[in-house]
Structures are given as C-alpha cells and as structure tokens.
Design an enzyme around this catalytic site. Structure first.
Site, short mmCIF file in Angstrom:
data_model
loop_
_atom_site.label_atom_id
_atom_site.label_comp_id
_atom_site.label_asym_id
_atom_site.label_seq_id
_atom_site.Cartn_x
_atom_site.Cartn_y
_atom_site.Cartn_z
N CYS A 77 79.15 41.43 32.72
CA CYS A 77 78.65 42.64 32.07
C CYS A 77 79.23 43.90 32.71
CB CYS A 77 77.13 42.68 32.16
SG CYS A 77 76.39 44.15 31.43
N CYS A 397 55.98 30.04 38.33
CA CYS A 397 56.91 31.15 38.13
C CYS A 397 56.99 32.06 39.34
CB CYS A 397 56.52 31.95 36.88
SG CYS A 397 54.91 32.76 37.01
#
Length: 443
Positions: A77, A397
């Site tokens: 990116c 998580c």
C-alpha cells in the site's frame, strides 16, 4: 495550568532494534530509556526520528534502514506508514504469523504461567482484500477542497488521505475515491461522519451515518452510487435502530459455512468475523478439536449469531448458545430455523453478571465453546467444572485475557491446556486471534 510538552529532539538517532512489541513496533533503548519505533523490525539497525516523549518511554519512526531484516518486504500500500489501519505491511506475512505465535507464547508464560502440551499450526488464509466489515471515517476538508473516506492517520485524530486500501474487500478498497466523490456531491457532506461497510457472500451494503436529513438531490446521488457499483445503500439517522435501506436497496446479508451445510444471515451492523475465509477455517478447526459426539451436549458461550452453535448442532445431540445481545439471540434462533436445525436453543444472559438463577446452568454439558470479547471469560470459568464440562475450545481475540483465563483453568480448576495456536484473522496488523483447547486431567 497544563504542563508544557518537552520539545522533540532534532535530527536522526541510530539504534539497534532488539525485538518487536506486541503492538508490532520495534523495541530499542537509547540513553537508558525504552523506545518504541514504527517501521522497524527485530535485528535491524535504523535511524529514527522522535515522534513523542513520555515519562517511561519514547516513541519514534524509522526513516532510514541501515541494516534490513530478512523479514522486511516492500509494503503493497502506498499509504503504509501514514494510515493507521495496518502496522506490519513491511514484514513478510509468514514472519508476521510467527511473531504472533511468539506473542501468544510470551503472555502464556508471563501472565498465565502455562504452556500448551502441543502447539497448533497457525491458521492462515489470504493476506489481501480480506476485510468484509469496517467502519470508515468521512471528512470534508476545506483546505483540500474535497472529501476524504478511510481510516485515521497513525497516531493522529485526522483522516488519512487514501486513494485505496489493499486489505479492505475490493468492492470498497478499490473505490474509496468513488465514495469520497459521491459524499462530496451531497448538500449534507459535512453531516456524514462515517460509512459502515458489510460484505457477505452477496453484494456490499454501505450504511451512511447522516446527522441531517438528505435532500431529494442527495438521495439521487446515493441511488446512482448504488446502481453504478452494485452497492446497497442504507441510511442511519440516529442509533442502530434507525438504520433503514433506501427504497429498493434491502439486502439479506449472509455467509456460508459449506463444510457444515450452514448459512447465516446477519444485519449490516451485527458482529461477524471480518475475514470470511479465515472464519471458515476457524470453525472447521474448532469443531475438529472439540470433537463433539452424537450423544453429547455442548454449551456455546458468547454465541452471537450462531457461528459455532449451528455447525456444532449438526454433530451432537444438543447445543445451548448464550449471548448478551437479545437481537443477536433472536437472529441466531432464526438462522437455526432457516437451516432446519432443531437441536439448538439460544438464551439471552449477561455472562459477566449474576447467573445463579439461569435455567441453562442447571443442566449437564460434556463440552463447551467460548468465544468472548477482549475482556475474556473469567467470570464464567468456575461454572464449567460444576456443569461437568470435560473439554473446552476457547477462541480468543486478545491474548492477555486468554492467558489470564488459562491460568484459572489450568492452575485453579484442574484443566490441562492440550493445544493452542494463533489465527491470522487480521493480516498486516498486530492483532492476535488464537484458539486453545483445555481438557480435564482424567480425559
């Protein structure tokens, strides 16, 4: 009177990077003080500039790489280093997941005082275009003469000026400029603070948060945006209960778990895993390791829409799923009906509150699956041996709370941590998802 912030040292400083922090920043020391340095990898020698001074540590960003790590790759990116959405694009994906496994092992040792009997091979899927859920900031910037759509800059409250995003699903990631142009045409462009995206198996839903009613001309702009790019446009004027599709834009979002013959429908703002390909691998692994038998009862805590409950019900006698969000519980039950699954029931309960009166805690369960939020599941753990649970699959998580809960399960409640490993749910970020299997010693 507020204390004046010390001025940043000028010029570049040369240091050796000793390791990576759990946030994916390089760790170094200079003048007896710890440094956290963006865009640096373990083993590298870099020149960095200071970005922030703290009492106990300082922060910086590497601007010259004097000796590169073999793990260093060119970020895909062009906005990497400016946009705060990714922190690890400069590290090879295979090295990223190894780093995450090292993070998990570290917190198990430091916080949990435990170690798995066996390490699972990391679960990995595609590294690009994987993100199907995201909340994008929107801001019309007068000085730039245009609207920005995307994520915030790293370390600042400002939106990054993005032309695209390589980790978002291409339906949105390749069209950030299109979205920005459309918002820029609205009379209420200053009253649109965010766009929420949701992609299942079908086309993309975009939820525009609007702080003022759109005009007919505004609605025409959004209608064209949807028609030209196969978007289903929803508007949100207040809380989540105000979300409504524009006329003709209603879409029943869904995703499939093909191995289990399950389809789950969801609303645009419902919690679902952002990485569909990895989620399928995760569900498959969880069921294989939990190994539910046809005569067993399974308890699924923090069950959400039934992501694990419904596949479990295909393989065992009975499943009880428990979740605090009544809306998710209702949609989980509807998903069960649509899939023709009648051996599962869903209950609404605050799993961090007083559960003594809950009827589902009066039964017996052979196995349990836990998929809690970042805060973990400590409040529920003492119930598990009382319920007869012999085997637990814990999906996490946040590694620190998994380690804390593993300490309780192993060192307090007599379970063994049989297996554990990481899952690359969020490639190119420092976010660590993991799975651990616990079993009673007599198993």
């Amino acid at each position: 009177m507020s204390k004046k912030r010390k001025p940043l040292p000028q010029g570049l400083v040369e240091v050796e990077i000793e390791g990576l922090t759990h946030e994916g920043r390089g760790l170094a020391h200079f003048d007896g003080k710890a440094l956290f340095i963006d865009n640096a990898l373990a083993g590298e020698r870099v020149r960095f500039r200071y970005t922030r001074l703290q009492r106990r540590f300082d922060e910086g960003v590497a601007v010259e790489i004097l000796r590169a790590s073999p793990e260093r790759v060119a970020p895909r990116c062009p906005h990497f280093g400016i946009c705060g959405g990714c922190s690890l694009q400069h590290q090879d994906p295979a090295a990223q997941i190894r780093t995450k496994q090292e993070t998990l092992a570290d917190v198990f040792t430091r916080i949990g005082k435990v170690s798995p009997e066996n390490w699972l091979a990391p679960l990995v899927a595609g590294h690009w275009g994987y993100r199907r859920k995201a909340r994008l900031g929107v801001k019309h910037v007068i000085k730039k003469g245009r609207t920005l759509v995307g994520f915030r800059e790293r370390g600042t409250p400002y939106l990054a000026d993005l032309s695209g995003c390589a980790v978002l699903h291409p339906a949105v990631g390749e069209r950030l400029a299109v979205l920005a142009e459309a918002v820029g045409q609205l009379s209420i462009r200053d009253q649109v603070p965010q766009i929420e995206m949701a992609v299942g198996e079908a086309p993309c839903v975009l939820v525009f948060r609007v702080m003022a009613p759109p005009t007919d001309t505004d609605l025409a702009v959004l209608q064209r945006l949807g028609e030209d790019h196969d978007y289903h446009i929803y508007l949100q004027e207040g809380g989540v209960d105000t979300i409504r599709p524009m006329p003709g834009h209603q879409l029943d979002l869904h995703y499939d778990l093909p191995r289990h013959g399950v389809r789950l429908e969801f609303l645009p703002t419902d919690f679902t895993q952002v990485n569909l390909e990895l989620n399928r691998l995760m569900v498959d692994q969880a069921l294989d390791l939990l190994d539910p038998q046809p005569d067993e009862r399974v308890l699924d805590l923090f069950c959400g829409l039934g992501n694990f409950s419904l596949p479990l019900a295909r393989r065992c006698a009975d499943v009880v799923g428990v979740e605090a969000d009544a809306g998710l519980v209702s949609r989980a039950a509807a998903n069960a009906r649509r899939n023709g699954i009648d051996n599962v029931r869903f209950e609404t309960a605050d799993l961090y509150g007083d559960l003594a009166a809950e009827p589902w805690l009066r039964g017996y369960y052979h196995k349990a699956l836990l998929d809690p939020p970042r805060s973990g599941a400590l409040e529920m753990l003492d119930w598990l041996p009382r319920l007869g649970v012999q085997r637990i699959c814990y999906v996490s998580c946040y590694p620190s709370t998994l380690a804390r809960d593993a300490d309780r399960l192993v060192n307090g409640l007599g379970y063994r941590m049989v297996q554990a490993g990481v899952m690359d749910m969020f490639p190119h970020t420092a976010h660590v998802e993991s799975m651990a299997i616990f079993a009673r010693s007599e198993e």
